[in-house]
Motif scaffolding. Structure first.
Motif, mmCIF file in Angstrom:
data_model
loop_
_atom_site.group_PDB
_atom_site.id
_atom_site.type_symbol
_atom_site.label_atom_id
_atom_site.label_comp_id
_atom_site.label_asym_id
_atom_site.label_seq_id
_atom_site.Cartn_x
_atom_site.Cartn_y
_atom_site.Cartn_z
ATOM 1 N N GLY A 93 -40.220 66.899 25.555
ATOM 2 C CA GLY A 93 -38.891 67.099 26.124
ATOM 3 C C GLY A 93 -38.475 68.557 26.050
ATOM 4 O O GLY A 93 -39.009 69.347 25.278
ATOM 5 N N PHE A 94 -37.497 68.901 26.877
ATOM 6 C CA PHE A 94 -36.935 70.245 26.914
ATOM 7 C C PHE A 94 -35.413 70.169 26.792
ATOM 8 O O PHE A 94 -34.773 69.336 27.451
ATOM 9 C CB PHE A 94 -37.276 70.956 28.232
ATOM 10 C CG PHE A 94 -38.733 71.268 28.416
ATOM 11 C CD1 PHE A 94 -39.270 72.452 27.943
ATOM 12 C CD2 PHE A 94 -39.572 70.369 29.071
ATOM 13 C CE1 PHE A 94 -40.620 72.746 28.115
ATOM 14 C CE2 PHE A 94 -40.918 70.652 29.256
ATOM 15 C CZ PHE A 94 -41.434 71.847 28.769
ATOM 16 N N ILE A 246 -38.959 64.798 29.310
ATOM 17 C CA ILE A 246 -37.519 64.526 29.330
ATOM 18 C C ILE A 246 -36.772 65.856 29.371
ATOM 19 O O ILE A 246 -37.164 66.830 28.717
ATOM 20 C CB ILE A 246 -37.123 63.729 28.080
ATOM 21 C CG1 ILE A 246 -37.874 62.401 28.048
ATOM 22 C CG2 ILE A 246 -35.623 63.502 28.011
ATOM 23 C CD1 ILE A 246 -38.024 61.821 26.655
ATOM 24 N N LEU A 247 -35.696 65.912 30.133
ATOM 25 C CA LEU A 247 -34.851 67.103 30.202
ATOM 26 C C LEU A 247 -33.460 66.784 29.687
ATOM 27 O O LEU A 247 -32.907 65.725 29.998
ATOM 28 C CB LEU A 247 -34.715 67.613 31.645
ATOM 29 C CG LEU A 247 -35.953 68.073 32.391
ATOM 30 C CD1 LEU A 247 -35.538 68.595 33.759
ATOM 31 C CD2 LEU A 247 -36.699 69.141 31.612
ATOM 32 N N VAL A 248 -32.880 67.710 28.924
ATOM 33 C CA VAL A 248 -31.488 67.624 28.513
ATOM 34 C C VAL A 248 -30.811 68.928 28.916
ATOM 35 O O VAL A 248 -31.230 70.012 28.495
ATOM 36 C CB VAL A 248 -31.349 67.414 26.993
ATOM 37 C CG1 VAL A 248 -29.885 67.450 26.582
ATOM 38 C CG2 VAL A 248 -31.977 66.094 26.581
ATOM 39 N N ARG A 253 -24.018 68.313 31.387
ATOM 40 C CA ARG A 253 -23.710 67.001 30.820
ATOM 41 C C ARG A 253 -24.647 65.907 31.326
ATOM 42 O O ARG A 253 -24.234 64.786 31.614
ATOM 43 C CB ARG A 253 -22.248 66.640 31.088
ATOM 44 C CG ARG A 253 -21.265 67.775 30.846
ATOM 45 C CD ARG A 253 -19.843 67.316 30.763
ATOM 46 N NE ARG A 253 -19.562 66.695 29.492
ATOM 47 C CZ ARG A 253 -19.276 67.344 28.364
ATOM 48 N NH1 ARG A 253 -19.201 68.660 28.374
ATOM 49 N NH2 ARG A 253 -19.063 66.702 27.236
ATOM 50 N N SER A 254 -25.940 66.236 31.432
ATOM 51 C CA SER A 254 -26.883 65.291 32.013
ATOM 52 C C SER A 254 -28.214 65.310 31.275
ATOM 53 O O SER A 254 -28.547 66.261 30.574
ATOM 54 C CB SER A 254 -27.125 65.637 33.491
ATOM 55 O OG SER A 254 -27.594 66.974 33.610
ATOM 56 N N GLY A 261 -42.233 55.978 37.516
ATOM 57 C CA GLY A 261 -42.351 56.676 38.792
ATOM 58 C C GLY A 261 -41.028 57.012 39.438
ATOM 59 O O GLY A 261 -40.991 57.673 40.486
ATOM 60 N N LYS A 262 -39.941 56.573 38.843
ATOM 61 C CA LYS A 262 -38.603 56.881 39.336
ATOM 62 C C LYS A 262 -37.953 57.875 38.382
ATOM 63 O O LYS A 262 -38.468 58.145 37.305
ATOM 64 C CB LYS A 262 -37.772 55.597 39.432
ATOM 65 C CG LYS A 262 -38.433 54.521 40.296
ATOM 66 C CD LYS A 262 -37.636 53.225 40.323
ATOM 67 C CE LYS A 262 -37.806 52.420 39.050
ATOM 68 N NZ LYS A 262 -39.169 51.872 38.908
ATOM 69 N N LEU A 263 -36.822 58.413 38.771
ATOM 70 C CA LEU A 263 -36.109 59.367 37.915
ATOM 71 C C LEU A 263 -34.781 58.763 37.474
ATOM 72 O O LEU A 263 -33.965 58.347 38.314
ATOM 73 C CB LEU A 263 -35.850 60.685 38.653
ATOM 74 C CG LEU A 263 -35.253 61.812 37.798
ATOM 75 C CD1 LEU A 263 -36.207 62.204 36.664
ATOM 76 C CD2 LEU A 263 -34.928 63.031 38.659
ATOM 77 N N LEU A 264 -34.602 58.694 36.168
ATOM 78 C CA LEU A 264 -33.322 58.242 35.605
ATOM 79 C C LEU A 264 -32.504 59.479 35.259
ATOM 80 O O LEU A 264 -32.983 60.377 34.564
ATOM 81 C CB LEU A 264 -33.558 57.383 34.370
ATOM 82 C CG LEU A 264 -32.326 56.757 33.691
ATOM 83 C CD1 LEU A 264 -32.693 55.446 32.997
ATOM 84 C CD2 LEU A 264 -31.667 57.702 32.681
ATOM 85 N N VAL A 265 -31.269 59.521 35.745
ATOM 86 C CA VAL A 265 -30.348 60.624 35.472
ATOM 87 C C VAL A 265 -29.130 60.044 34.758
ATOM 88 O O VAL A 265 -28.398 59.231 35.330
ATOM 89 C CB VAL A 265 -29.901 61.329 36.769
ATOM 90 C CG1 VAL A 265 -28.997 62.524 36.431
ATOM 91 C CG2 VAL A 265 -31.101 61.776 37.580
ATOM 92 N N GLY A 266 -28.944 60.438 33.496
ATOM 93 C CA GLY A 266 -27.820 59.929 32.715
ATOM 94 C C GLY A 266 -26.745 60.977 32.550
ATOM 95 O O GLY A 266 -27.009 62.189 32.584
ATOM 96 N N ILE A 267 -25.518 60.507 32.364
ATOM 97 C CA ILE A 267 -24.347 61.392 32.295
ATOM 98 C C ILE A 267 -23.562 61.115 31.008
ATOM 99 O O ILE A 267 -23.323 59.962 30.654
ATOM 100 C CB ILE A 267 -23.402 61.165 33.509
ATOM 101 C CG1 ILE A 267 -24.143 61.386 34.825
ATOM 102 C CG2 ILE A 267 -22.162 62.042 33.399
ATOM 103 C CD1 ILE A 267 -24.626 62.792 35.042
ATOM 104 N N PHE A 268 -23.170 62.183 30.317
ATOM 105 C CA PHE A 268 -22.200 62.102 29.228
ATOM 106 C C PHE A 268 -21.047 63.032 29.579
ATOM 107 O O PHE A 268 -21.033 64.206 29.218
ATOM 108 C CB PHE A 268 -22.831 62.501 27.889
ATOM 109 C CG PHE A 268 -23.712 61.450 27.302
ATOM 110 C CD1 PHE A 268 -23.168 60.362 26.633
ATOM 111 C CD2 PHE A 268 -25.091 61.530 27.430
ATOM 112 C CE1 PHE A 268 -23.978 59.382 26.087
ATOM 113 C CE2 PHE A 268 -25.909 60.557 26.887
ATOM 114 C CZ PHE A 268 -25.360 59.475 26.219
#
Length: 815
Positions: A93-94, A246-248, A253-254, A261-268
């Motif tokens: 992760g980064f 993984i990217l933070v 705020r994401s 194979g899909k991209l999950l984009v989460g939000i705080f």
């Protein structure tokens, strides 16, 4: 049709999510096999099933990092042990920086990671793009790479833990709703379900957002609340593969993770939305929430610019689900202080998957042995106050708590929501005097005092906007006199025929002292580590006053309740709200108070380390010659209803002595100069008085035993291998230390800074921290070393010594 549940068990766990099943898996490892886990619906059906499943390796302390390593090691072996796949993969992760402050924090984290054995190098934007080709690197200054980070399938992980628990003898019952806890006297003795009752020696509440309500019914305060958490999952993207890291990106705020194979984009988001403020629907199971996607519009727009491929990728899922958050963004772990037989493990603030392996092990060992294997004060349920469990308080606070995940962790960062609830008696007077308040366990505490026309301050990593005000206050403490309101300090009166015997067993120091003597002491655990540091004043032969920090009221009360013998003739009264505590500190403090009193305040009558009742104007108060700022001073204990009168009296006379108000930040700077340790930072449950340089707080010649004595006696008379040392950086442009900076000696890493800041009385950047020296960190070892402190990858020369840098002999306190 009703199922057959057992009539009794040793341990009952309520909650079949990732946390509950991890505890169930680990309990047999510590000899607890008569364990029942109860889940109201199906395993994972609350919040676990929809978690993102990110697993992190780096933590802000060595003990937490070790637990993170344990969690990763557990994931590596769990499939082989149980035959159940967890979906775990270590794709790394980064953590990305878009501004200089975040970049400095990441550099600091990289330095600390090296010291504790975690690989976490800094990388350039170009190196980041090579690892993540879909990323637009515009505005990116750098990133922290953590190769050991990874991800897991939360449902599969839970099922593997559940299978391992069953293999260990644990019974798991789904569709078994716990309706209430069974209470007998002041003890929880089991649970009642829709299928019958189960008696138990210990009940563990690991039921996430349901925990607060179940606990409330038996008078236990657990301050957490559900909030909405959003993420989006795209259609498959050809350029993604299973190794995509993984990217933070906290400034946006994401977070981003590859998902089959899909991209999950989460939000705080900065301000979230509380959910189920009037109760969680009974039928809730594997449910998502209706989403107001305009609420996330800004964050999604930034995500689309950051990963342009999102513009053309189809959206498979727009998901909103509830997760439980706490008042300060940290877990709630430990025995309930209000009753025995009840343990809480909840409030994981969207990090339950990441934390479950290590925390499950800690909780299981704690339940089995009665003692936590690591220092858990930062996560203790008892660090909170009961009023914070109020539904309205938490519904407001949780809207801000969800944003902590992405917020910049500024030193001294304050929450803005649900404020101004818990006020000291002089709140309005202090506000009129220019107090800028911060929150500590709900208390509104003056941090500094400033003119009403002063500009709005900004958070910084270096020299703060409030420094000029704290400097003036510190100099007033040094040169004249200051009024510091310490009314938030925890205060207990312990009395009764057995009070001396029982309290002396808890105190490392000897408290069988003359009436009026103030004794600084520690409460230690069985390992010799600090559970509290405080003062004990003997008021009478069978009556004692205990005063400790304002963050420790519930913690210390719970320790007293747990350690005092049952049935003893010892009474504990929490008198925190009954008395104000005004500290009058500085070389002119005696002159000021003497001008208001017919009592003799000379050294002959009231020496350092003693306490007595004196008259101040029309009131009789208790004055104690103690200090936390390293100057001549008095702590004045006064009934709450008389605080206003005494304040006006002292302030009215104070002008002629140069009296100023002083806030918490000036006190913090002064205590650092004087080398006074701070509980939770410089002294914790993992350090002993010998290691902390507080051997004077131990009654080595006590006739009776005290908790932790065997460990500290074993360290007596020789330099400990781990030892707290005072440091000062050279130069006016020296960086400000905030904690976790690396200490170097002769080219080797030997320790970390525990607390730091600027000392205004001596104008130096200061810190203290533990160094490790095989064979003992002796005074000669210090003298023979050349020391540097590493800050964000750069090293700065430092002076190291055991004595404080301000008034090392303590003469000013004894004037």
């Amino acid at each position: 049709m009703s199922k057959q549940i057992p009539a009794r068990a040793d341990v009952v766990i309520v909650g079949g999510g990732i946390v509950g099943t991890s505890i169930a898996y680990h309990l047999p490892k510590f000899g607890k096999r008569d364990v029942v886990l109860l889940e109201r619906k199906k395993l994972t059906s609350g919040t676990t099933w929809h978690a993102a499943g990110i697993v992190g390796r780096l933590r802000p302390s060595r003990s937490m990092a070790d637990l993170a390593k344990y969690s990763i090691d557990l994931l590596r072996r769990l499939e082989e042990e149980t035959g159940q796949s967890t979906g775990f993969k270590q794709n790394g992760g980064f953590m990305i920086a878009l501004d200089e402050n975040r970049l400095e924090l990441l550099r600091r984290s990289s330095s600390y990671a090296q010291y504790i054995g975690v690989l976490a190098p800094m990388v350039t934007p170009e190196e980041l793009q090579e690892a993540w080709p879909l990323l637009n690197i515009d505005g990116i200054l750098g990133a922290l790479h953590i190769p050991e980070n990874g991800q897991v399938n939360p449902v599969d992980y839970t099922m593997a833990l559940a299978k391992g628990a069953r293999q260990g003898g644990v019974s798991i019952f789904e569709d078994t709703n716990v309706t209430r806890l069974l209470k007998r006297g002041d003890r929880i003795v089991g649970v009642e379900t829709e299928d019958g009752q189960i008696e138990a020696n210990t009940v563990v509440l690991a039921c996430g957002m349901w925990t607060r309500e179940l606990a409330r019914k038996v008078g236990v305060a657990v301050p957490l609340h559900a909030a909405e958490h959003f993420y989006m999952v795209t259609e498959p993207i050809a350029q993604l593969d299973s190794k995509t890291p993984i990217l933070v990106i906290s400034e946006e705020r994401s977070y981003y993770k590859e998902d089959a194979g899909k991209l999950l984009v989460g939000i705080f988001e900065e301000r979230g939305k509380a959910w189920a403020t009037h109760g969680i629907p009974e039928e809730f199971e594997f449910d998502s929430l209706p989403g107001n996607y305009e609420h996330y519009e800004n964050e999604l727009a930034m995500a689309t610019k950051r990963v342009p491929r999102l513009e053309s990728a189809g959206v498979q899922t727009l998901f909103v689900g509830p997760e439980s958050f706490t008042a300060d963004g940290r877990y709630l772990i430990g025995p309930a202080p209000e009753v025995s037989g009840l343990f809480v493990s909840a409030g994981f603030n969207s990090s339950g998957i990441m934390s479950s392996g290590g925390m499950g092990k800690v909780v299981a060992e704690w339940v089995a042995s009665g003692n936590s294997p690591v220092d858990m004060h930062a996560f203790a349920l008892t660090r909170t106050m009961p009023f914070q469990a109020n539904r309205h308080f938490m519904a407001e606070r949780v809207t801000e708590s969800i944003g902590i995940w992405s917020n910049m962790p500024w030193p001294g960062k304050q929450m803005k929501s649900a404020r101004d609830v818990r006020r000291m008696p002089l709140h309005h007077e202090l506000k009129a005097a220019g107090a800028h308040f911060g929150e500590r366990v709900g208390w509104e505490i003056p941090l500094w005092y400033a003119p009403k026309d002063s500009s709005e301050f900004r958070y910084r990593l270096g020299r703060q906007d409030w420094y000029p005000f704290a400097r003036e206050e510190s100099l007033a403490v040094r040169d004249n006199v200051a009024l510091i309101d310490q009314s938030a300090y925890a205060k207990f009166v312990i009395s009764g025929p057995d009070a001396l015997r029982d309290l002396n067993r808890l105190c490392a120091n000897e408290i069988d002292a003359p009436v009026g003597k103030v004794v600084y002491t520690a409460w230690l655990n069985e390992k010799g580590g600090f559970e509290a540091d405080l003062t004990v004043t003997r008021l009478a032969e069978d009556r004692f006053l205990v005063i400790s920090g304002f963050a420790d009221q519930r913690i210390d009360l719970a320790w007293l309740d747990a350690k005092l013998p049952k049935g003893a003739a010892t009474v504990v009264q929490d008198v925190t709200s009954s008395f104000g505590l005004l500290a009058i500190m500085g070389p002119k403090s005696r002159q000021l108070l003497q001008s208001l009193s017919d009592s003799d305040l000379s050294n002959d009558a009231l020496n350092f380390g003693y306490s007595d009742e004196i008259n101040l104007g029309h009131v009789t108060v208790r004055a104690s010659r103690v200090t936390f700022v390293g100057e001549l001073g008095y702590e004045i204990l006064v009934p709450t209803e008389m605080c206003g009168y005494l304040h006006d009296l002292i302030v009215g006379a104070g002008a002629g002595f140069g009296l100023r108000y002083a806030g918490l930040y000036a006190v913090a700077a002064c205590r650092l100069e004087r080398g006074y340790r701070l509980m939770g930072l410089d002294i914790t449950a993992d350090e002993t008085p010998v290691e902390a340089g507080l051997g004077f707080a131990v009654g080595w010649h006590k006739v009776g035993d005290f908790i932790g004595r065997e460990r500290v006696e074993a360290q007596r008379g020789r330099p400990p291998e781990s030892r707290l040392v005072q440091f000062a950086l050279e130069g006016d442009d020296a960086p400000i230390l905030i904690g976790n900076e690396i200490i170097w000696r002769n080219g080797d890493r030997v320790g970390t800074i525990t607390s730091g800041g600027w000392g205004f009385r001596i104008d130096r950047s200061l810190g203290m921290g533990y160094v490790f020296a095989p064979g003992g960190a002796s005074a000669d070892w210090l003298k023979q070393g050349s020391f540097e402190i590493e800050v964000a990858g750069a090293k700065f020369p430092a002076v190291a010594q055991l004595a404080p840098f301000y008034d090392p002999t303590g003469e000013r306190t004894r004037m």
